[in-house]
Design a protein around this motif. Structure first.
Motif, PDB file in Angstrom:
ATOM      1  N   ASP A 232       0.855  -1.192   0.000  1.00  0.00           N
ATOM      2  CA  ASP A 232       0.000   0.000   0.000  1.00  0.00           C
ATOM      3  C   ASP A 232       0.893   1.244   0.000  1.00  0.00           C
ATOM      4  O   ASP A 232       1.045   1.916   1.019  1.00  0.00           O
ATOM      5  CB  ASP A 232      -0.917  -0.005   1.230  1.00  0.00           C
ATOM      6  CG  ASP A 232      -1.899   1.163   1.241  1.00  0.00           C
ATOM      7  OD1 ASP A 232      -2.144   1.736   0.155  1.00  0.00           O
ATOM      8  OD2 ASP A 232      -2.404   1.524   2.327  1.00  0.00           O
ATOM      9  N   PRO A 233       1.507   1.559  -1.142  1.00  0.00           N
ATOM     10  CA  PRO A 233       2.445   2.687  -1.182  1.00  0.00           C
ATOM     11  C   PRO A 233       1.760   4.014  -0.944  1.00  0.00           C
ATOM     12  O   PRO A 233       0.646   4.255  -1.407  1.00  0.00           O
ATOM     13  CB  PRO A 233       3.018   2.608  -2.603  1.00  0.00           C
ATOM     14  CG  PRO A 233       1.975   1.888  -3.391  1.00  0.00           C
ATOM     15  CD  PRO A 233       1.358   0.904  -2.442  1.00  0.00           C
ATOM     16  N   LYS A 234       2.461   4.877  -0.225  1.00  0.00           N
ATOM     17  CA  LYS A 234       1.938   6.205   0.079  1.00  0.00           C
ATOM     18  C   LYS A 234       3.005   7.249  -0.228  1.00  0.00           C
ATOM     19  O   LYS A 234       4.133   6.925  -0.553  1.00  0.00           O
ATOM     20  CB  LYS A 234       1.498   6.285   1.535  1.00  0.00           C
ATOM     21  CG  LYS A 234       0.351   5.338   1.873  1.00  0.00           C
ATOM     22  CD  LYS A 234      -0.094   5.457   3.320  1.00  0.00           C
ATOM     23  CE  LYS A 234      -1.261   4.519   3.596  1.00  0.00           C
ATOM     24  NZ  LYS A 234      -1.727   4.600   5.013  1.00  0.00           N
ATOM     25  N   HIS A 235       2.595   8.525  -0.125  1.00  0.00           N
ATOM     26  CA  HIS A 235       3.493   9.649  -0.433  1.00  0.00           C
ATOM     27  C   HIS A 235       4.080   9.490  -1.840  1.00  0.00           C
ATOM     28  O   HIS A 235       5.283   9.632  -2.047  1.00  0.00           O
ATOM     29  CB  HIS A 235       4.601   9.747   0.618  1.00  0.00           C
ATOM     30  CG  HIS A 235       4.089   9.840   2.024  1.00  0.00           C
ATOM     31  ND1 HIS A 235       3.415  10.943   2.505  1.00  0.00           N
ATOM     32  CD2 HIS A 235       4.126   8.946   3.053  1.00  0.00           C
ATOM     33  CE1 HIS A 235       3.070  10.746   3.759  1.00  0.00           C
ATOM     34  NE2 HIS A 235       3.488   9.532   4.122  1.00  0.00           N
ATOM     35  N   LEU A 236       3.209   9.196  -2.783  1.00  0.00           N
ATOM     36  CA  LEU A 236       3.636   8.997  -4.158  1.00  0.00           C
ATOM     37  C   LEU A 236       3.945  10.345  -4.816  1.00  0.00           C
ATOM     38  O   LEU A 236       3.205  11.316  -4.635  1.00  0.00           O
ATOM     39  CB  LEU A 236       2.539   8.277  -4.944  1.00  0.00           C
ATOM     40  CG  LEU A 236       2.194   6.872  -4.424  1.00  0.00           C
ATOM     41  CD1 LEU A 236       0.963   6.334  -5.128  1.00  0.00           C
ATOM     42  CD2 LEU A 236       3.363   5.929  -4.631  1.00  0.00           C
ATOM     43  N   PRO A 237       5.041  10.444  -5.573  1.00  0.00           N
ATOM     44  CA  PRO A 237       5.410  11.716  -6.196  1.00  0.00           C
ATOM     45  C   PRO A 237       4.325  12.183  -7.168  1.00  0.00           C
ATOM     46  O   PRO A 237       3.866  11.414  -8.021  1.00  0.00           O
ATOM     47  CB  PRO A 237       6.724  11.396  -6.908  1.00  0.00           C
ATOM     48  CG  PRO A 237       6.719   9.922  -7.077  1.00  0.00           C
ATOM     49  CD  PRO A 237       5.982   9.366  -5.905  1.00  0.00           C
ATOM     50  N   THR A 238       3.952  13.441  -7.052  1.00  0.00           N
ATOM     51  CA  THR A 238       2.837  13.996  -7.824  1.00  0.00           C
ATOM     52  C   THR A 238       3.242  15.339  -8.412  1.00  0.00           C
ATOM     53  O   THR A 238       3.895  16.147  -7.753  1.00  0.00           O
ATOM     54  CB  THR A 238       1.600  14.182  -6.925  1.00  0.00           C
ATOM     55  OG1 THR A 238       1.243  12.914  -6.342  1.00  0.00           O
ATOM     56  CG2 THR A 238       0.416  14.712  -7.716  1.00  0.00           C
TER      57      THR A 238
ATOM     58  N   ALA B   6       0.612  -0.032  -7.576  1.00  0.00           N
ATOM     59  CA  ALA B   6       1.187   1.197  -7.033  1.00  0.00           C
ATOM     60  C   ALA B   6       0.188   2.336  -6.982  1.00  0.00           C
ATOM     61  O   ALA B   6       0.355   3.285  -6.209  1.00  0.00           O
ATOM     62  CB  ALA B   6       2.400   1.616  -7.864  1.00  0.00           C
ATOM     63  N   THR B   7      -0.852   2.278  -7.799  1.00  0.00           N
ATOM     64  CA  THR B   7      -1.786   3.410  -7.891  1.00  0.00           C
ATOM     65  C   THR B   7      -3.187   3.087  -7.406  1.00  0.00           C
ATOM     66  O   THR B   7      -3.986   4.001  -7.207  1.00  0.00           O
ATOM     67  CB  THR B   7      -1.881   3.890  -9.349  1.00  0.00           C
ATOM     68  OG1 THR B   7      -2.279   2.794 -10.187  1.00  0.00           O
ATOM     69  CG2 THR B   7      -0.541   4.406  -9.829  1.00  0.00           C
TER      70      THR B   7
END
Length: 377
Positions: A48-54, A132-133
């Motif tokens: 459950d990836p978080k703080h994904l580059p945006t 990832a999303t």
């Protein structure tokens, strides 16, 4: 028939334990593999990836836009690292894999929200890796209700209060149907080459040492680089055949799209094949027998599978694990093959990963030749 003797069995047992302790590599594998697995699965692996580059492109500088950005910043899933100036810049960021999400707030956002005239924001997601999303896209469902609740006051809050003030339009790029095989199958190119070439080369070279045929080579005027090139060239052909087979079957059996990017893919495959074979050659100079060569190869496979982004989202790992993963050539090969097949990236876009693969080849091949020259001496 002689009876069983406890003292003789104890003597054999003591001899085996002594031999095991003296075999430092086997002893290290017995202790090291469970510890490495525990640390990687316990700390590094996160589905459950978080703080994904945006990246954001804000064409409306009003209060509502700032409120939306603030809500995204407070989210555990989005980390606004880039502020783009043009749609072209946004497209390059997501194409190169520098960001996972690209969010556009249009210039008429405030006016449409005030009039309740079907206001929208666009969220483009790099869905080449659905895992990832997926959670982040699901979290966007609450953005229309939460993003403006602190700024929609007075008469603005009473206009059709049952309806959301705006709509989030999600565009899943490169894998709109979130098909897992589109991410896993291209990655198998890197994994198959890793598992076969490193082990095949290390075992073949070590086997010659065990059989004594290496001594014949050592007595010839062959230079270390000449031996290395001669030994590895047939395996380069093997790697090309394997890569071609996997890519062909990926298209025929799983319908993986071929977006282009053939130049980057071919160059990446060549560098990765040569790098893997050089690593296998280096392992053969360190191992004393085939068992040790296999053990050392396996010790390389384990982090390559777990830290490269093949099975688990790369950006879901903590920073220290991402740093370790960035050292592995498999990580960069995965980016090249997925980028070429799903995004159609060229050499320019894949340059960082191609450069990392080239650096790996130079370093590992140099060390392998030096170690082999030491053996000659």
């Amino acid at each position: 028939m002689m009876g069983l003797s406890l003292s003789r069995m104890v003597a054999v047992l003591a001899k085996e334990f002594t031999q095991l302790v003296r075999d430092r590599l086997t002893y290290a594998m017995i202790i090291g593999i469970p510890v490495v697995q525990l640390l990687l699965f316990g700390y590094a692996i996160n589905t459950d990836p978080k703080h994904l580059p945006t990246a954001v492109l804000v064409q409306d500088q009003g209060q509502f836009s700032r409120s939306i950005l603030g809500s995204l910043q407070r989210s555990d899933y989005f980390s606004i690292d880039h502020v783009a100036r043009t749609p072209e810049e946004m497209n390059k960021l997501i194409e190169r894999g520098e960001v996972q999400f690209a969010i556009t707030i249009p210039g008429d956002f405030t006016r449409r929200v005030v009039r309740r005239d079907k206001a929208q924001i666009l969220v483009e997601a790099d869905a080449s890796d659905p895992a990832a999303t997926g959670a982040a896209v699901a979290a966007l469902a609450s953005l229309p209700a939460e993003g403006l609740k602190h700024v929609l006051k007075g008469s603005l809050a009473t206009i059709n209060p049952a309806a959301d003030p705006f709509e989030v339009v999600v565009q899943r790029r490169y894998n709109p149907e979130s098909i897992t095989s589109y991410n896993i199958v291209p990655g198998l190119v890197a994994m198959v080459l890793t598992m076969t070439l490193v082990m095949m080369t290390s075992l073949a070279m070590t086997r010659e040492t065990e059989r004594g045929t290496m001594e014949t080579l050592l007595s010839t005027p062959l230079r270390p680089l000449e031996v290395m090139v001669g030994k590895l060239t047939p395996f380069v052909v093997v790697g090309i055949i394997q890569a071609t087979l996997v890519i062909t079957l990926a298209r025929l059996l799983f319908g993986v799209p071929m977006a282009g990017g053939w130049a980057a893919l071919i160059l990446g495959l060549f560098l990765f094949i040569v790098g893997s074979l050089s690593l296998g050659f280096l392992v053969s100079t360190l191992a004393r027998n085939q068992l040790q060569a296999m053990q050392m190869s396996f010790f390389y496979f384990l982090p390559s599978i777990l830290l490269s982004g093949f099975l688990f989202p790369f950006r879901g790992m903590p920073e220290w694990a991402q740093w370790l993963g960035s050292i592995l050539p498999v990580t960069h090969m995965l980016r090249v093959v997925r980028g070429a097949m799903l995004k159609g990236v060229g050499i320019a876009e894949a340059a960082p990963s191609l450069g990392a693969l080239a650096l790996f080849v130079v370093i590992v091949a140099g060390i392998a030749v030096k170690k082999y020259r030491t053996t000659l001496d």
